[in-house]
Design an enzyme around this catalytic site. Structure first.
Site, PDB file in Angstrom:
ATOM      1  N   ALA A 140      90.023   6.488  99.044  1.00  0.00           N
ATOM      2  CA  ALA A 140      90.909   7.277  98.178  1.00  0.00           C
ATOM      3  C   ALA A 140      92.333   6.772  98.326  1.00  0.00           C
ATOM      4  O   ALA A 140      92.945   6.948  99.378  1.00  0.00           O
ATOM      5  CB  ALA A 140      90.828   8.755  98.527  1.00  0.00           C
ATOM      6  N   ILE A 167      98.726   4.065 107.188  1.00  0.00           N
ATOM      7  CA  ILE A 167      99.658   5.140 107.495  1.00  0.00           C
ATOM      8  C   ILE A 167     100.882   4.592 108.230  1.00  0.00           C
ATOM      9  O   ILE A 167     100.799   4.232 109.417  1.00  0.00           O
ATOM     10  CB  ILE A 167      98.989   6.244 108.331  1.00  0.00           C
ATOM     11  CG1 ILE A 167      97.693   6.719 107.640  1.00  0.00           C
ATOM     12  CG2 ILE A 167      99.953   7.398 108.547  1.00  0.00           C
ATOM     13  CD1 ILE A 167      97.886   7.211 106.219  1.00  0.00           C
ATOM     14  N   GLU A 254     109.516  10.656  96.245  1.00  0.00           N
ATOM     15  CA  GLU A 254     109.008   9.463  96.921  1.00  0.00           C
ATOM     16  C   GLU A 254     109.185   8.218  96.057  1.00  0.00           C
ATOM     17  O   GLU A 254     109.589   7.147  96.549  1.00  0.00           O
ATOM     18  CB  GLU A 254     107.531   9.677  97.260  1.00  0.00           C
ATOM     19  CG  GLU A 254     106.878   8.508  97.969  1.00  0.00           C
ATOM     20  CD  GLU A 254     105.447   8.820  98.380  1.00  0.00           C
ATOM     21  OE1 GLU A 254     104.634   7.878  98.426  1.00  0.00           O
ATOM     22  OE2 GLU A 254     105.146   9.996  98.666  1.00  0.00           O
ATOM     23  N   GLY A 375     103.027   4.020  96.895  1.00  0.00           N
ATOM     24  CA  GLY A 375     103.686   5.128  96.229  1.00  0.00           C
ATOM     25  C   GLY A 375     103.265   5.327  94.786  1.00  0.00           C
ATOM     26  O   GLY A 375     103.846   6.134  94.064  1.00  0.00           O
ATOM     27  N   GLU A 379     100.037   0.097  87.541  1.00  0.00           N
ATOM     28  CA  GLU A 379      99.123   0.483  86.467  1.00  0.00           C
ATOM     29  C   GLU A 379      99.025   2.007  86.346  1.00  0.00           C
ATOM     30  O   GLU A 379      98.964   2.553  85.234  1.00  0.00           O
ATOM     31  CB  GLU A 379      97.739  -0.121  86.727  1.00  0.00           C
ATOM     32  CG  GLU A 379      97.683  -1.635  86.665  1.00  0.00           C
ATOM     33  CD  GLU A 379      98.254  -2.331  87.898  1.00  0.00           C
ATOM     34  OE1 GLU A 379      98.455  -3.550  87.849  1.00  0.00           O
ATOM     35  OE2 GLU A 379      98.501  -1.653  88.926  1.00  0.00           O
TER      36      GLU A 379
END
Length: 389
Positions: A140, A167, A254, A375, A379
């Site tokens: 994901a 992360i 963000e 972020g 696309e």
């Protein structure tokens, strides 16, 4: 900060406090970052003492409330902050505090309880505790509805099982604001996720591996694993089942900081390349004498200036409570692609020197590739724009 309503600034979007912040950040980066950045690249991390110095100078609390030690400035100040960090030429350094201030801890500010804010934000702003954001998983990425990390409700809290990947601040940070699935399989995905503050010392929380990246080498990037990790109820951010909306709420901020950082990187690359072509001898003169090089650099400068103005305009709209989803999606797509285009030309104009790893322009070329991915991939952003056309 002084009232700058009558002062002349470099842009109609800016007030005196924005100009002061830019000057202070530029001075800090020249003194505390650029002399040490190459060493950090080799070590694979930004020292905690540097982040603590940023806290001491007020750079980690720009848009946080004064009651917790912040400066309570607006989104335009955040854009200035991100742009100046990008100009450091060390993308791994720039993203480390940006994730902490504008992608992770900001969730506590936006949706956390008063108790959570009092417990976390003073240390966040001071640089005593560093945060990470846990959204992406092996299966994901841009589609957050596909997360598989699950949390089961138990007495007094939640038991989390699953993993997060890519992360930033995951290895050396102190906590992660993680989006986890808390609903049933037949429940709407947008109502089946919860945001939790998972602290590094919790049993069952481990760093599976530190990831080796193409760029951003002085930022630590981890795969995190949760195995029967107990998270107390007091670490739930907002309401259970509302985590997806919490994640969406901050994406505009963000993407503004990522776009601003990219334009800072692009401007720094142009400045470095301009200095190079004005002294590099070739064919009886310097490269700057060649019309093609002059004009290509001039066009890139024009594009970067346009990108910067789009960033400032979107930040201004957010600061004034206006809908900026289309603007932010456009700037994220545009700036992420543009910084890669600029660095391509800058490496080209450096010739063989641009292909040597020890040069700043080569390091920046590696670093910026992720700007069209992280972020929100280009696309995905263009689809958001298309929906609103």
């Amino acid at each position: 900060m002084p009232d700058a309503s009558s002062d002349v600034t470099t842009s109609p979007y800016f007030r005196l406090e924005h100009e002061m912040l830019r000057d202070q950040l530029a001075r800090f980066i020249n003194e505390e970052v650029k002399p040490h950045g190459e060493k950090w690249e080799q070590e694979g991390k930004v020292p905690r003492e540097t982040l603590k110095k940023m806290g001491d100078n007020g750079f980690l609390g720009i848009h946080y409330p004064e009651e917790f030690g912040g400066s309570e400035l607006d989104t335009i100040a955040t854009a200035v902050y991100a742009e100046e960090l990008g100009k450091s030429t060390f993308g791994g350094f720039a993203i480390t505090p940006l994730v902490h201030t504008d992608m992770s801890s900001v969730h506590i500010l936006n949706a956390g309880s008063q108790e959570q804010k009092e417990r976390f934000l003073p240390d966040v702003i001071a640089g005593n505790r560093i945060g990470a954001i846990g959204l992406t998983e092996p299966r994901a990425g841009s589609d957050l509805k596909g997360i598989g990390t699950k949390a089961k409700k138990v007495d007094g809290g939640w038991v989390v099982n699953g993993s997060k990947i890519f992360i930033t601040n995951g290895v050396y940070g102190d906590f992660v604001c993680a989006l986890v699935k808390t609903g049933d399989a037949d429940e709407k995905p947008t109502r089946a996720a919860t945001m939790l503050i998972i602290e590094k010392e919790f049993d069952g929380f481990s760093v599976a591996q530190k990831l080796n990246k193409q760029g951003w080498r002085c930022s630590d990037t981890a795969e995190l694993v949760f195995e029967d990790c107990f998270v107390p109820d007091e670490n739930v951010i907002g309401e259970p089942g509302r985590g997806f909306y919490a994640a969406m709420q901050n994406l505009q901020n963000e993407r503004i900081v990522i776009g601003a950082m990219a334009m800072g990187e692009a401007q720094a690359a142009i400045d470095i390349t301009l200095e190079w072509v004005k002294q590099r001898q070739a064919f009886g003169g310097v490269l700057w004498d060649k019309q093609t090089i002059r004009q290509r650099l001039a066009m890139q400068q024009a594009k970067v200036e346009a990108g910067r103005q789009l960033v400032y305009h979107a930040a201004w709209k957010v600061a004034n409570g206006q809908d900026a989803v289309k603007d932010v999606s456009m700037l994220k797509a545009l700036c992420g692609e543009l910084v890669n285009e600029v660095l391509y030309d800058c490496v080209q104009f450096h010739g063989g020197s641009g292909y040597i790893e020890e040069t700043p322009i080569n390091r920046m070329f590696r670093d910026v590739r992720v700007q069209s991915i992280g972020g929100g991939a280009t696309e995905v952003m263009l689809e958001e724009v298309a929906k609103r056309m």
